[in-house]
Structure formats: structure tokens, C-alpha cells
Design an enzyme around this catalytic site. Sequence first.
Site, PDB file in Angstrom:
ATOM      1  N   ASP A  16      -5.348  10.749  24.869  1.00 58.11           N
ATOM      2  CA  ASP A  16      -4.795  10.360  26.164  1.00 58.11           C
ATOM      3  C   ASP A  16      -3.913  11.446  26.768  1.00 58.11           C
ATOM      4  O   ASP A  16      -4.095  11.819  27.926  1.00 58.11           O
ATOM      5  CB  ASP A  16      -3.980   9.060  26.039  1.00 58.11           C
ATOM      6  CG  ASP A  16      -4.892   7.840  25.993  1.00 58.11           C
ATOM      7  OD1 ASP A  16      -6.001   7.901  26.563  1.00 58.11           O
ATOM      8  OD2 ASP A  16      -4.497   6.829  25.386  1.00 58.11           O
ATOM      9  N   ARG A  97      12.020   7.139  21.829  1.00 59.04           N
ATOM     10  CA  ARG A  97      11.699   7.359  23.237  1.00 59.04           C
ATOM     11  C   ARG A  97      12.842   7.937  24.068  1.00 59.04           C
ATOM     12  O   ARG A  97      12.631   8.874  24.839  1.00 59.04           O
ATOM     13  CB  ARG A  97      11.137   6.075  23.871  1.00 59.04           C
ATOM     14  CG  ARG A  97       9.845   5.583  23.185  1.00 59.04           C
ATOM     15  CD  ARG A  97       8.798   6.687  23.127  1.00 59.04           C
ATOM     16  NE  ARG A  97       7.534   6.258  22.535  1.00 59.04           N
ATOM     17  CZ  ARG A  97       6.989   6.784  21.449  1.00 59.04           C
ATOM     18  NH1 ARG A  97       7.605   7.747  20.799  1.00 59.04           N
ATOM     19  NH2 ARG A  97       5.825   6.367  21.002  1.00 59.04           N
ATOM     20  N   ASP A 126       6.389   1.640  25.828  1.00 56.05           N
ATOM     21  CA  ASP A 126       6.841   3.028  25.893  1.00 56.05           C
ATOM     22  C   ASP A 126       6.990   3.528  27.329  1.00 56.05           C
ATOM     23  O   ASP A 126       7.908   4.270  27.647  1.00 56.05           O
ATOM     24  CB  ASP A 126       5.899   3.929  25.086  1.00 56.05           C
ATOM     25  CG  ASP A 126       6.035   3.684  23.587  1.00 56.05           C
ATOM     26  OD1 ASP A 126       7.163   3.367  23.149  1.00 56.05           O
ATOM     27  OD2 ASP A 126       5.039   3.778  22.850  1.00 56.05           O
ATOM     28  N   SER A 177      -4.554   2.126  16.876  1.00 57.94           N
ATOM     29  CA  SER A 177      -3.630   2.911  17.676  1.00 57.94           C
ATOM     30  C   SER A 177      -2.351   3.056  16.860  1.00 57.94           C
ATOM     31  O   SER A 177      -1.734   2.066  16.477  1.00 57.94           O
ATOM     32  CB  SER A 177      -3.364   2.181  18.996  1.00 57.94           C
ATOM     33  OG  SER A 177      -2.168   2.644  19.552  1.00 57.94           O
TER      34      SER A 177
HETATM   35  N1  ARG Z   1       5.284  -2.145  19.625  1.00 55.95           N
HETATM   36  C1  ARG Z   1       6.035  -1.062  19.126  1.00 55.95           C
HETATM   37  C2  ARG Z   1       7.156  -0.741  20.066  1.00 55.95           C
HETATM   38  O1  ARG Z   1       7.090  -1.143  21.182  1.00 55.95           O
HETATM   39  C3  ARG Z   1       5.183   0.119  18.802  1.00 55.95           C
HETATM   40  C4  ARG Z   1       4.584   0.810  19.982  1.00 55.95           C
HETATM   41  C5  ARG Z   1       3.687   1.876  19.508  1.00 55.95           C
HETATM   42  N2  ARG Z   1       3.482   2.837  20.545  1.00 55.95           N
HETATM   43  C6  ARG Z   1       2.347   3.462  20.719  1.00 55.95           C
HETATM   44  N3  ARG Z   1       2.288   4.309  21.698  1.00 55.95           N
HETATM   45  N4  ARG Z   1       1.306   3.250  19.936  1.00 55.95           N
HETATM   46  O2  ARG Z   1       8.115  -0.120  19.731  1.00 55.95           O
END
Ligand code: ARG
Length: 404
Positions: A16, A97, A126, A177
Site C-alpha cells: 500500500d 503512531r 491509524d 494484515s
Molecule cells: N487494531 C490495532 C490498533 O488499532 C492494530 C492496528 C494494526 N494496524 C495496521 N495498520 N495493521 O491499534
Amino acid sequence: MLSVKKVVLAYSGGVDTSVCIPYLKKEYGVEEVITFAADLGQGDELEPIRRKAIDAGASDSLVDDLIQPFIEDFAFPAIRANALYEGRYPLSTALARPLIASRLVQVAREIGADAVAHGCTGKGNDQVRFDVAIGSLAPDLRVLTPAREWGMSREETITYGERFGIPAPVSKKSPYSIDLNLLGRSVEAGSLEDPMTPPPEEVFEMTSSIDEAPENPQEIEISFKDGNPISINGESLDPVALIRKANSIAGIHGFGRIDIIEDRVVGIKSREIYETPGLLLLIKAHQEIESLTLSADVLRLKSQLEREWANLVYQGLWFSSLKHALDGFFERTQSQVNGSVKLRLHKGNAIVIGRCSDANSLYIPDMATYGSDDEFDHQAAKGFIYIWGLPSRIWAATTRKKKN
Ligand code: ARG
């Protein structure tokens, strides 16, 4: 076409974010894409990631080692806050993040970019974390979000990338993922989308299965100073080394796997698998040393505020007034959080089996004992209970009268 000349793109090396490079140039008319990748201890080799960005058309590809600030300024505050979103998820992804966002802004300033970009989709957390953090730190910087707008399926994204020489992912058939850093791994998608399907063993990398975990238990002792973990089994370790060691010990014993239904910021429930062995172990030990060293009322209020703090961090509000104020409260409490906790690791469990604090223990043996050196004034309990229970007796008597 946007009138953007130079963009700094948050880059992971995945499909991506790689496709974002030609996409920003072709579809958005951006002249120069500079990628920025953060090393958060995910263990990826960084040179191939750098190359990959250049091959995909980036004019420069920057890589920064952020492991130390990640652990010191993000993971350790989370340990002091016993932060568990919805009581269970220790925020391993969420904590990264705001750090990435702030470095992204800094790089944009340094190289005179007029925008930043990220490759988050429109249904995750994110995007919220990046957008809110960037907006707080640099309200004037534009944030470009191609993956939220392009509306391509995964297959279409891969095909688009192939047109620009971006190789299809090697493990095209890996349906998961994954997000990872030194604190842990998050795994979604594939068969995990059925919340009743157990996670296959192949999704785990940092933790042993219960079957593979050693037959013999292992005892460990974790020491804290001002609420920060400082040593394991008497060996003083810097924050990064300490997390690595905690990951390895807990991981060997299969501790730190989480399988939950989680409430995303955008309103949907998702099924998440995490493995965060070290962080969970340290939070557990930290909770225990606090139970010995903090007073009952501070513990009670702190546990409510911990939940708030975890919500804020999960929901992308790291740079917010409430988070800042809660940090102040936690900081005041932590100067008393000194001492050691003993745990037994065995077959997926980490069980607390002891705790001590030379300077700050509020446990007074002569008060607690049932032996002959008991100093607690048993007679005083009577008057205390008379007054303590007075409102209950009055209320009960009044309701009884009404019924009759
Ligand atoms: N659900 C988790 C969070 O919001 C993990 C997110 C994983 N992010 C990703 N880009 N695969 O912190």
C-alpha cells in the site's frame, strides 16, 4: 491535480505505501515524493526498504532509528499508566503512531515539504491517529491520504503497483494484515475475520504455543524505580534492552497472546490477535508494585484514569489536553512506585507470587498480622462500624417503614 511540490510519505515498505509513491506522482501531480520509514524494532532490514522506495519512484528515502524514544517516551508511560484499551489491549500499535507522526512533521519541516502523506485506509484507527497528531503538531501542513481515496481492492492495488515496477508481495497468499514493532504484533484478516475461528499457530512469532512452552516454570523478578522497570533478575537494563529481555522470557513461556473483539474509533468491531509478551508482563508487574506502594484511594482513582488514558491513546488523542493533564496526575503518583515483583512464568501464564518495596511499602506487618504482635486496635472497629454503617441503617429503616 493538487499544487503540491514535495511530499514526505510515511513508509513501511508494504504494497500500500509503495503504491502511494507512483500514485501521488501520477494521480495527484506531486513532483517529489520523499519516503520516511521509522525503525521501531520491527526487525525488518532497513536497506531493502530504502531501496524499494527509490525503485518505486521516491526521490529520496529516509530511515530513522526511533527505537529508544519509542520505548522511553511511549512504552514506559503506557506501563506507568497500566494502559489496556478495553481492559485488554496494551496499545502496541497505537503507541507508535504519534511518534511516527511527529517525526514525519519534523522531516517535512527540515526538507521544506508542503505536505505529508500516509497509506492508511479509511476504516482503521491509524488514519485517525496520524491525521489528528499531524493536525495538532502542524495545522498548516496538508495531509494526503491516497489509500483512503483510491478505492482499489488489494488485487487492484497490486496490479497498479506492478505497472510501476512494484513487485507483488512475496507472500501473496499470506492472508493476514500485520503490524509490528518491538512492543508486539497485531494480526488481522484472513480466517481471523470469523470471530469463532481459533487463530492458527502460524500467526504467532513472538510467543510459543502452550504445547511448545517449557514444562518447567521459571521465576523472575522485575524491579521498578519511579514506576519504570529498571531490572530483571537483578540485572540492570536500559529501557530498550529491558523490553527485549521481557519479550524473550515471556515469549518463551507463551505468555502475551491476546484474541479479542475490539471497538475501533470508526465505530466497527473487529477481531484482533495480538502478541505483546514483554509489555503485558511489565504492566502486570507494575500493577502489582503499585498495589503495594499506592494508597487505596489513589489506586481507585488511578484505575479509572488509566482507562481514560488508554481510550485517548487508542483514539488518536496523544497530543490532547486531557492526556497531558492525566500524565501530570500519573507522574505525581509514580515517585512512590519503587520495589520488586516476583512472577512465575509457566505455560502461557505469568502469575505474581511476591512483591516488596524497601522505601515505599504501605503494607505494615504489625497491622496485617493475625499473630501475637498484632497492633491493630480491634476495639476501635466497633465505633468505626457504627458510624460507617449509619447511613445504610437509616436508609434501610426508612424503606422498611414505607413498605409496612
Ligand atoms: N487494531 C490495532 C490498533 O488499532 C492494530 C492496528 C494494526 N494496524 C495496521 N495498520 N495493521 O491499534
